[in-house]
Design a protein around this motif. Structure first.
Motif, PDB file in Angstrom:
ATOM      1  N   PHE A 296       0.827  -1.208   0.000  1.00  0.00           N
ATOM      2  CA  PHE A 296       0.000   0.000   0.000  1.00  0.00           C
ATOM      3  C   PHE A 296       0.863   1.261   0.000  1.00  0.00           C
ATOM      4  O   PHE A 296       0.515   2.255  -0.647  1.00  0.00           O
ATOM      5  CB  PHE A 296      -0.935   0.018   1.212  1.00  0.00           C
ATOM      6  CG  PHE A 296      -1.863   1.204   1.217  1.00  0.00           C
ATOM      7  CD1 PHE A 296      -2.902   1.299   0.300  1.00  0.00           C
ATOM      8  CD2 PHE A 296      -1.696   2.239   2.134  1.00  0.00           C
ATOM      9  CE1 PHE A 296      -3.756   2.399   0.290  1.00  0.00           C
ATOM     10  CE2 PHE A 296      -2.546   3.330   2.139  1.00  0.00           C
ATOM     11  CZ  PHE A 296      -3.575   3.410   1.206  1.00  0.00           C
ATOM     12  N   ALA A 297       1.991   1.234   0.713  1.00  0.00           N
ATOM     13  CA  ALA A 297       2.874   2.404   0.744  1.00  0.00           C
ATOM     14  C   ALA A 297       3.371   2.739  -0.659  1.00  0.00           C
ATOM     15  O   ALA A 297       3.405   3.905  -1.063  1.00  0.00           O
ATOM     16  CB  ALA A 297       4.049   2.157   1.688  1.00  0.00           C
ATOM     17  N   ARG A 298       3.777   1.706  -1.424  1.00  0.00           N
ATOM     18  CA  ARG A 298       4.256   1.934  -2.790  1.00  0.00           C
ATOM     19  C   ARG A 298       3.121   2.407  -3.692  1.00  0.00           C
ATOM     20  O   ARG A 298       3.284   3.345  -4.490  1.00  0.00           O
ATOM     21  CB  ARG A 298       4.877   0.653  -3.356  1.00  0.00           C
ATOM     22  CG  ARG A 298       6.206   0.283  -2.732  1.00  0.00           C
ATOM     23  CD  ARG A 298       6.798  -0.960  -3.397  1.00  0.00           C
ATOM     24  NE  ARG A 298       7.102  -0.725  -4.798  1.00  0.00           N
ATOM     25  CZ  ARG A 298       8.214  -0.133  -5.233  1.00  0.00           C
ATOM     26  NH1 ARG A 298       9.115   0.303  -4.380  1.00  0.00           N
ATOM     27  NH2 ARG A 298       8.420   0.027  -6.534  1.00  0.00           N
ATOM     28  N   PHE A 299       1.970   1.765  -3.571  1.00  0.00           N
ATOM     29  CA  PHE A 299       0.820   2.149  -4.383  1.00  0.00           C
ATOM     30  C   PHE A 299       0.387   3.578  -4.074  1.00  0.00           C
ATOM     31  O   PHE A 299       0.156   4.388  -4.978  1.00  0.00           O
ATOM     32  CB  PHE A 299      -0.335   1.171  -4.149  1.00  0.00           C
ATOM     33  CG  PHE A 299      -1.669   1.673  -4.646  1.00  0.00           C
ATOM     34  CD1 PHE A 299      -1.866   1.930  -5.996  1.00  0.00           C
ATOM     35  CD2 PHE A 299      -2.720   1.877  -3.759  1.00  0.00           C
ATOM     36  CE1 PHE A 299      -3.104   2.390  -6.460  1.00  0.00           C
ATOM     37  CE2 PHE A 299      -3.950   2.342  -4.212  1.00  0.00           C
ATOM     38  CZ  PHE A 299      -4.137   2.601  -5.568  1.00  0.00           C
ATOM     39  N   TRP A 300       0.301   3.930  -2.772  1.00  0.00           N
ATOM     40  CA  TRP A 300      -0.223   5.235  -2.390  1.00  0.00           C
ATOM     41  C   TRP A 300       0.735   6.361  -2.756  1.00  0.00           C
ATOM     42  O   TRP A 300       0.300   7.491  -2.996  1.00  0.00           O
ATOM     43  CB  TRP A 300      -0.557   5.272  -0.914  1.00  0.00           C
ATOM     44  CG  TRP A 300      -1.437   6.448  -0.578  1.00  0.00           C
ATOM     45  CD1 TRP A 300      -1.097   7.601   0.065  1.00  0.00           C
ATOM     46  CD2 TRP A 300      -2.823   6.581  -0.913  1.00  0.00           C
ATOM     47  NE1 TRP A 300      -2.172   8.440   0.143  1.00  0.00           N
ATOM     48  CE2 TRP A 300      -3.246   7.839  -0.453  1.00  0.00           C
ATOM     49  CE3 TRP A 300      -3.746   5.755  -1.568  1.00  0.00           C
ATOM     50  CZ2 TRP A 300      -4.552   8.298  -0.612  1.00  0.00           C
ATOM     51  CZ3 TRP A 300      -5.040   6.221  -1.731  1.00  0.00           C
ATOM     52  CH2 TRP A 300      -5.433   7.469  -1.251  1.00  0.00           C
ATOM     53  N   THR A 301       2.022   6.056  -2.810  1.00  0.00           N
ATOM     54  CA  THR A 301       2.985   7.069  -3.248  1.00  0.00           C
ATOM     55  C   THR A 301       2.648   7.536  -4.658  1.00  0.00           C
ATOM     56  O   THR A 301       2.797   8.721  -4.988  1.00  0.00           O
ATOM     57  CB  THR A 301       4.412   6.506  -3.198  1.00  0.00           C
ATOM     58  OG1 THR A 301       4.734   6.178  -1.843  1.00  0.00           O
ATOM     59  CG2 THR A 301       5.417   7.522  -3.702  1.00  0.00           C
ATOM     60  N   TRP A 302       2.163   6.614  -5.481  1.00  0.00           N
ATOM     61  CA  TRP A 302       1.743   6.975  -6.832  1.00  0.00           C
ATOM     62  C   TRP A 302       0.313   7.498  -6.867  1.00  0.00           C
ATOM     63  O   TRP A 302       0.022   8.530  -7.478  1.00  0.00           O
ATOM     64  CB  TRP A 302       1.849   5.755  -7.761  1.00  0.00           C
ATOM     65  CG  TRP A 302       1.242   6.004  -9.117  1.00  0.00           C
ATOM     66  CD1 TRP A 302       1.807   6.682 -10.160  1.00  0.00           C
ATOM     67  CD2 TRP A 302      -0.067   5.596  -9.567  1.00  0.00           C
ATOM     68  NE1 TRP A 302       0.933   6.718 -11.227  1.00  0.00           N
ATOM     69  CE2 TRP A 302      -0.221   6.062 -10.895  1.00  0.00           C
ATOM     70  CE3 TRP A 302      -1.115   4.891  -8.975  1.00  0.00           C
ATOM     71  CZ2 TRP A 302      -1.376   5.837 -11.640  1.00  0.00           C
ATOM     72  CZ3 TRP A 302      -2.270   4.655  -9.716  1.00  0.00           C
ATOM     73  CH2 TRP A 302      -2.386   5.127 -11.030  1.00  0.00           C
ATOM     74  N   PHE A 303      -0.591   6.812  -6.177  1.00  0.00           N
ATOM     75  CA  PHE A 303      -2.013   7.116  -6.304  1.00  0.00           C
ATOM     76  C   PHE A 303      -2.440   8.302  -5.446  1.00  0.00           C
ATOM     77  O   PHE A 303      -3.361   9.031  -5.825  1.00  0.00           O
ATOM     78  CB  PHE A 303      -2.837   5.883  -5.919  1.00  0.00           C
ATOM     79  CG  PHE A 303      -4.316   6.044  -6.159  1.00  0.00           C
ATOM     80  CD1 PHE A 303      -4.825   6.007  -7.451  1.00  0.00           C
ATOM     81  CD2 PHE A 303      -5.197   6.232  -5.100  1.00  0.00           C
ATOM     82  CE1 PHE A 303      -6.184   6.159  -7.684  1.00  0.00           C
ATOM     83  CE2 PHE A 303      -6.551   6.382  -5.323  1.00  0.00           C
ATOM     84  CZ  PHE A 303      -7.051   6.341  -6.621  1.00  0.00           C
ATOM     85  N   GLY A 304      -1.787   8.494  -4.302  1.00  0.00           N
ATOM     86  CA  GLY A 304      -2.185   9.558  -3.390  1.00  0.00           C
ATOM     87  C   GLY A 304      -2.296  10.923  -4.047  1.00  0.00           C
ATOM     88  O   GLY A 304      -3.322  11.606  -3.910  1.00  0.00           O
TER      89      GLY A 304
END
Length: 265
Positions: A54-62
């Motif tokens: 989630f940390a990697r995904f949210w860095t992009w999606f956030g």
């Protein structure tokens, strides 16, 4: 609370599937990163792996989620004053709204973020926003503030919760525990996922179905919580200004409540 004006069509029902695909795309990327960095321990625990994923995904999606919500959230956060308790800031995608140039009436911000994988970027974004000297990261969940956070009752002028109450454990209890932290006259600013009001329509069933897997792909987010109802019963409010998300209607699987509540003086 009145039902929102319907401005969306049936194709909005498919939006959760697209967002689930975006999140799932980061599963192999996360595995590859952990293996190549020889950080294999998260691969032995699904819960640890989900944090890294989630940390990697949210860095992009956030930042993209922020861009879509900015027109609704920014005017709300501009009302923050004094000592602010920023619950679930993630990577700090809203910190520019708290910047001194934007809001000189903020004196201190406590960022309550349990996912340590997001702390480095959160700190960087606080510094970029000119808040390095006033932004303090508290590395625990909102449910642990009373025991680990060190935040005293009646010490907070503004609580901000932006799409985070959907993911914390025991949200109804946490909301009740956060209320006493507000000073009399303190304000709670809200932009949160909520259970759809259209329970008699297809979207009610669809929301519950999507929610079977949604929390695993979105950091524990539960889109079926009646958070607006829990907020209303959390304490004695002098003023309540809560409304449905702008333009959301019967085809929205992830509707919001937005606005603020002011503790009675």
């Amino acid at each position: 609370m009145p039902l929102p004006v319907q401005e969306s069509g049936p194709f909005n029902l498919l939006r959760p599937l697209l967002l689930l695909f975006y999140s799932g795309w980061y599963i192999p990327h996360t595995i590859l990163n952990l293996v190549t960095s020889l950080n294999l321990r998260p691969l032995t625990s699904f819960e640890d792996f989900k944090d890294h994923w989630f940390a990697r995904f949210w860095t992009w999606f956030g930042p993209r989620a922020r861009e879509n919500a900015a027109v609704k959230v920014t005017p709300l956060l501009k009302d923050a004053r004094g000592v602010v308790l920023d619950i679930g800031p993630g990577t700090g995608q809203w910190l520019n709204v708290f910047a001194r140039a934007m809001n000189p009436e903020i004196s201190k911000i406590y960022g309550v973020e349990p996912n340590v994988g997001l702390h480095a970027e959160l700190r960087q974004n606080a510094v970029k926003a000119g808040l390095g000297d006033v932004y303090e990261i508290i590395g625990c969940g909102a449910e642990e503030l009373n025991t680990k956070g060190g935040v005293e009752k009646g010490s907070i002028d503004t609580i901000t919760t932006v799409q985070c109450l959907c993911s914390i454990p025991g949200p109804e209890r946490v909301i009740k525990d956060l209320y006493p932290l507000l000073k009399p006259g303190g304000k709670w600013i809200v932009y949160e996922h909520v259970k759809t009001k259209y329970q008699g329509d297809f979207v009610g069933t669809w929301q519950r179905f999507i929610n079977l897997i949604w929390p695993h792909f979105f950091g524990g987010c539960d889109i079926t919580r009646p958070t607006d109802e829990w907020l209303l019963t959390a304490g004695d409010w002098e003023k309540v200004d809560l409304r449905p998300g702008v333009g959301e209607g019967k085809y929205d699987t992830m509707p919001h409540v937005m606005g603020s509540l002011t503790r009675r003086k």
